[in-house]
Motif scaffolding. Structure first.
Motif, PDB file in Angstrom:
ATOM      1  N   TRP A 269       4.301  10.477  -3.486  1.00 27.20           N
ATOM      2  CA  TRP A 269       3.044   9.883  -3.909  1.00 27.20           C
ATOM      3  C   TRP A 269       2.169   9.469  -2.720  1.00 27.20           C
ATOM      4  O   TRP A 269       2.659   9.020  -1.701  1.00 27.20           O
ATOM      5  CB  TRP A 269       3.320   8.662  -4.790  1.00 27.20           C
ATOM      6  N   ASN A 270       0.879   9.595  -2.928  1.00 25.60           N
ATOM      7  CA  ASN A 270      -0.094   9.190  -1.910  1.00 25.60           C
ATOM      8  C   ASN A 270      -0.472   7.727  -2.133  1.00 25.60           C
ATOM      9  O   ASN A 270      -1.627   7.375  -2.322  1.00 25.60           O
ATOM     10  CB  ASN A 270      -1.329  10.089  -1.966  1.00 25.60           C
ATOM     11  N   LEU A 271       0.539   6.881  -2.140  1.00 19.97           N
ATOM     12  CA  LEU A 271       0.355   5.466  -2.439  1.00 19.97           C
ATOM     13  C   LEU A 271       0.809   4.639  -1.240  1.00 19.97           C
ATOM     14  O   LEU A 271       1.802   4.957  -0.597  1.00 19.97           O
ATOM     15  CB  LEU A 271       1.164   5.063  -3.678  1.00 19.97           C
ATOM     16  N   GLY A 272       0.070   3.589  -0.956  1.00 20.78           N
ATOM     17  CA  GLY A 272       0.385   2.731   0.169  1.00 20.78           C
ATOM     18  C   GLY A 272      -0.879   2.047   0.640  1.00 20.78           C
ATOM     19  O   GLY A 272      -1.802   1.789  -0.140  1.00 20.78           O
ATOM     20  N   ILE A 273      -0.962   1.786   1.931  1.00 21.71           N
ATOM     21  CA  ILE A 273      -2.135   1.119   2.466  1.00 21.71           C
ATOM     22  C   ILE A 273      -2.356   1.560   3.909  1.00 21.71           C
ATOM     23  O   ILE A 273      -1.406   1.717   4.677  1.00 21.71           O
ATOM     24  CB  ILE A 273      -1.977  -0.418   2.393  1.00 21.71           C
ATOM     25  N   ASN A 274      -3.617   1.776   4.254  1.00 20.08           N
ATOM     26  CA  ASN A 274      -3.948   2.135   5.629  1.00 20.08           C
ATOM     27  C   ASN A 274      -4.032   0.861   6.453  1.00 20.08           C
ATOM     28  O   ASN A 274      -4.858  -0.014   6.186  1.00 20.08           O
ATOM     29  CB  ASN A 274      -5.273   2.903   5.685  1.00 20.08           C
ATOM     30  N   LEU A 275      -3.170   0.756   7.459  1.00 16.97           N
ATOM     31  CA  LEU A 275      -3.107  -0.439   8.288  1.00 16.97           C
ATOM     32  C   LEU A 275      -4.025  -0.371   9.508  1.00 16.97           C
ATOM     33  O   LEU A 275      -4.131  -1.342  10.251  1.00 16.97           O
ATOM     34  CB  LEU A 275      -1.670  -0.669   8.759  1.00 16.97           C
ATOM     35  N   LEU A 288      -0.295  -9.250   9.300  1.00 12.42           N
ATOM     36  CA  LEU A 288       0.164  -7.874   9.119  1.00 12.42           C
ATOM     37  C   LEU A 288       1.429  -7.835   8.261  1.00 12.42           C
ATOM     38  O   LEU A 288       1.559  -6.976   7.376  1.00 12.42           O
ATOM     39  CB  LEU A 288       0.423  -7.240  10.487  1.00 12.42           C
ATOM     40  N   SER A 289       2.334  -8.747   8.507  1.00 13.78           N
ATOM     41  CA  SER A 289       3.567  -8.801   7.711  1.00 13.78           C
ATOM     42  C   SER A 289       3.258  -9.042   6.240  1.00 13.78           C
ATOM     43  O   SER A 289       3.869  -8.436   5.348  1.00 13.78           O
ATOM     44  CB  SER A 289       4.495  -9.903   8.233  1.00 13.78           C
ATOM     45  N   LYS A 290       2.290  -9.916   5.974  1.00 17.88           N
ATOM     46  CA  LYS A 290       1.925 -10.209   4.584  1.00 17.88           C
ATOM     47  C   LYS A 290       1.308  -8.989   3.905  1.00 17.88           C
ATOM     48  O   LYS A 290       1.576  -8.709   2.731  1.00 17.88           O
ATOM     49  CB  LYS A 290       0.966 -11.392   4.542  1.00 17.88           C
ATOM     50  N   ILE A 291       0.487  -8.251   4.645  1.00 13.87           N
ATOM     51  CA  ILE A 291      -0.125  -7.031   4.104  1.00 13.87           C
ATOM     52  C   ILE A 291       0.961  -6.017   3.752  1.00 13.87           C
ATOM     53  O   ILE A 291       0.944  -5.396   2.678  1.00 13.87           O
ATOM     54  CB  ILE A 291      -1.121  -6.426   5.112  1.00 13.87           C
ATOM     55  N   ILE A 292       1.919  -5.838   4.667  1.00 17.98           N
ATOM     56  CA  ILE A 292       3.005  -4.878   4.451  1.00 17.98           C
ATOM     57  C   ILE A 292       3.883  -5.310   3.290  1.00 17.98           C
ATOM     58  O   ILE A 292       4.229  -4.503   2.415  1.00 17.98           O
ATOM     59  CB  ILE A 292       3.834  -4.726   5.748  1.00 17.98           C
ATOM     60  N   GLU A 293       4.230  -6.579   3.256  1.00 17.03           N
ATOM     61  CA  GLU A 293       5.097  -7.082   2.179  1.00 17.03           C
ATOM     62  C   GLU A 293       4.455  -6.894   0.812  1.00 17.03           C
ATOM     63  O   GLU A 293       5.105  -6.475  -0.149  1.00 17.03           O
ATOM     64  CB  GLU A 293       5.399  -8.557   2.419  1.00 17.03           C
ATOM     65  N   LYS A 294       3.159  -7.162   0.716  1.00 15.13           N
ATOM     66  CA  LYS A 294       2.443  -6.985  -0.548  1.00 15.13           C
ATOM     67  C   LYS A 294       2.424  -5.517  -0.968  1.00 15.13           C
ATOM     68  O   LYS A 294       2.627  -5.181  -2.137  1.00 15.13           O
ATOM     69  CB  LYS A 294       1.015  -7.517  -0.417  1.00 15.13           C
ATOM     70  N   ALA A 295       2.194  -4.625   0.002  1.00 11.86           N
ATOM     71  CA  ALA A 295       2.147  -3.192  -0.305  1.00 11.86           C
ATOM     72  C   ALA A 295       3.501  -2.688  -0.784  1.00 11.86           C
ATOM     73  O   ALA A 295       3.586  -1.906  -1.746  1.00 11.86           O
ATOM     74  CB  ALA A 295       1.695  -2.410   0.930  1.00 11.86           C
ATOM     75  N   VAL A 296       4.574  -3.123  -0.118  1.00  5.62           N
ATOM     76  CA  VAL A 296       5.916  -2.627  -0.446  1.00  5.62           C
ATOM     77  C   VAL A 296       6.323  -3.010  -1.867  1.00  5.62           C
ATOM     78  O   VAL A 296       7.092  -2.291  -2.509  1.00  5.62           O
ATOM     79  CB  VAL A 296       6.938  -3.146   0.595  1.00  5.62           C
ATOM     80  N   ARG A 297       5.803  -4.103  -2.383  1.00  2.00           N
ATOM     81  CA  ARG A 297       6.123  -4.496  -3.758  1.00  2.00           C
ATOM     82  C   ARG A 297       5.701  -3.426  -4.760  1.00  2.00           C
ATOM     83  O   ARG A 297       6.230  -3.368  -5.865  1.00  2.00           O
ATOM     84  CB  ARG A 297       5.449  -5.823  -4.106  1.00  2.00           C
ATOM     85  N   GLU A 298       4.749  -2.593  -4.369  1.00  4.77           N
ATOM     86  CA  GLU A 298       4.247  -1.554  -5.274  1.00  4.77           C
ATOM     87  C   GLU A 298       4.859  -0.184  -4.990  1.00  4.77           C
ATOM     88  O   GLU A 298       4.333   0.842  -5.434  1.00  4.77           O
ATOM     89  CB  GLU A 298       2.724  -1.473  -5.172  1.00  4.77           C
ATOM     90  N   LYS A 299       5.955  -0.138  -4.265  1.00  3.13           N
ATOM     91  CA  LYS A 299       6.642   1.136  -4.011  1.00  3.13           C
ATOM     92  C   LYS A 299       6.983   1.802  -5.345  1.00  3.13           C
ATOM     93  O   LYS A 299       7.572   1.172  -6.236  1.00  3.13           O
ATOM     94  CB  LYS A 299       7.914   0.868  -3.203  1.00  3.13           C
ATOM     95  N   PRO A 300       6.630   3.086  -5.536  1.00  2.00           N
ATOM     96  CA  PRO A 300       6.917   3.765  -6.804  1.00  2.00           C
ATOM     97  C   PRO A 300       8.406   3.781  -7.127  1.00  2.00           C
ATOM     98  O   PRO A 300       9.248   3.816  -6.224  1.00  2.00           O
ATOM     99  CB  PRO A 300       6.404   5.195  -6.560  1.00  2.00           C
TER     100      PRO A 300
END
Length: 325
Positions: A269-275, A288-300
């Motif tokens: 999937w083309n899902l994630g976030i451009n850092l 940055l850690s908070k951005i990554i942690e939030k994104a990972v919660r939505e891992k397919p």
């Protein structure tokens, strides 16, 4: 760091370039791809910052990939930077091996723990054909020198029905003669890979069993889902990686960081976030850690490689070389 279904994410794969010195037929078109401008590539300092942010969240294992990572200058310097990050226990690399010999001592001195070398055939003419110009002798020499240097060495072998299926036992023999792990990997239907006939690992295993007995072997360490066996006379081991026939999404522990700065949550999937934007405006490590942690919660929850993509809008249409190995 856990995703929404409770999978523990501890493994980050980092693509450091979309460039490659080969043109493997199932990976990219013969003419190559449109390459990123060098200014768009993540710098080593930006990559190091992402690693630090991920390490603070529990990531402990890093794999450096490409393209071909060794075409990027001073790759060993990046290995050294990553290895020095608190919480990182292991740094490995996936490479085609062409440039490995000339950089091996620097990589080991920098702290590289293991190397995976892509090798789909043991015939020079076939290697030249599938890679569109590669020299097999350089890769075999790199395998030999990696072993002699004491580096944990694995070979990634994609079996293609009308290309190298008849070499199965040659690779088994290689694992019997050398202290390497030969891993048979199902061909992923990504980019040019869709044009080739894949072979399931179950069929590969049954073919091997006609000539060898396979005993389960659990002493191979690593970050992925390979299931390992040994034959009676093996110095090394034989692994099977089955992303299609035996989907292992429920235990997936990885995320990917692409060369242009995209935190990719799933290969399909083309899902994630451009850092990149956050990195280039100088965000703090905590932010940055908070951005990554939030994104990972939505891992397919899982990929859908085996399903029709006609009505899907979020799957990644890029070549594997652009995504990262």
């Amino acid at each position: 760091m856990k995703d929404k279904v409770g999978r523990e994410i501890e493994y980050l794969r980092i693509s450091i370039t979309d460039r490659c010195n080969l043109r493997c037929a199932y990976c990219m078109p013969e003419s190559g791809i449109k390459l990123m401008d060098s200014s768009e590539l993540m710098t080593f300092e930006e990559i190091e910052k992402v690693v630090k942010a991920c390490a603070a969240l529990g990531v402990s294992k890093i794999r450096i990939t490409g393209g071909e990572p060794l075409v990027r200058k001073n790759a060993s310097a990046l290995v050294s930077k990553i290895k020095a990050v608190e919480g990182i226990e292991e740094v490995s690399m996936t490479t085609n091996g062409i440039l490995l010999n000339e950089q091996l001592s620097e990589l080991i001195a920098a702290g590289l723990d293991r190397v995976n070398i892509s090798l789909d055939t043991l015939h020079s003419d076939r290697y030249y054909e599938i890679t569109r110009g590669g020299e097999l002798s350089k890769v075999l020499s790199a395998v030999d020198q990696s072993i002699k240097a004491g580096l944990i060495t694995k070979l990634n072998t994609v079996i293609i029905r009308d290309f190298n299926y008849d070499e199965l036992m040659d690779f088994v023999k290689l694992a019997e003669d050398l202290p390497v792990s030969v891993r048979f990997i199902e061909l992923m239907p990504i980019g040019q890979g869709k044009d080739y006939k894949s072979v399931t690992t179950e069929e590969i295993r049954k073919t091997i069993l006609k000539e060898r007995q396979l005993e389960p072997f659990s002493q191979v360490t690593g970050n992925g889902p390979a299931v390992y066996y040994k034959t009676e006379s093996s110095k090394g081991s034989i692994g099977f990686i089955s992303p299609l026939s035996h989907e292992f999404c429920d235990s997936c522990n990885r995320i990917r960081f692409t060369a242009e700065g995209f935190l990719k949550l799933c290969l399909h999937w083309n899902l994630g976030i451009n850092l990149k934007a956050a990195l280039r405006r100088g965000c703090s490590l905590m932010e940055l850690s908070k951005i990554i942690e939030k994104a990972v919660r939505e891992k397919p929850n899982h990929h859908e490689f085996m399903m029709s993509m006609d009505n899907k809008v979020d799957y990644d249409t890029r070549k594997m070389v652009q995504i990262g190995g």
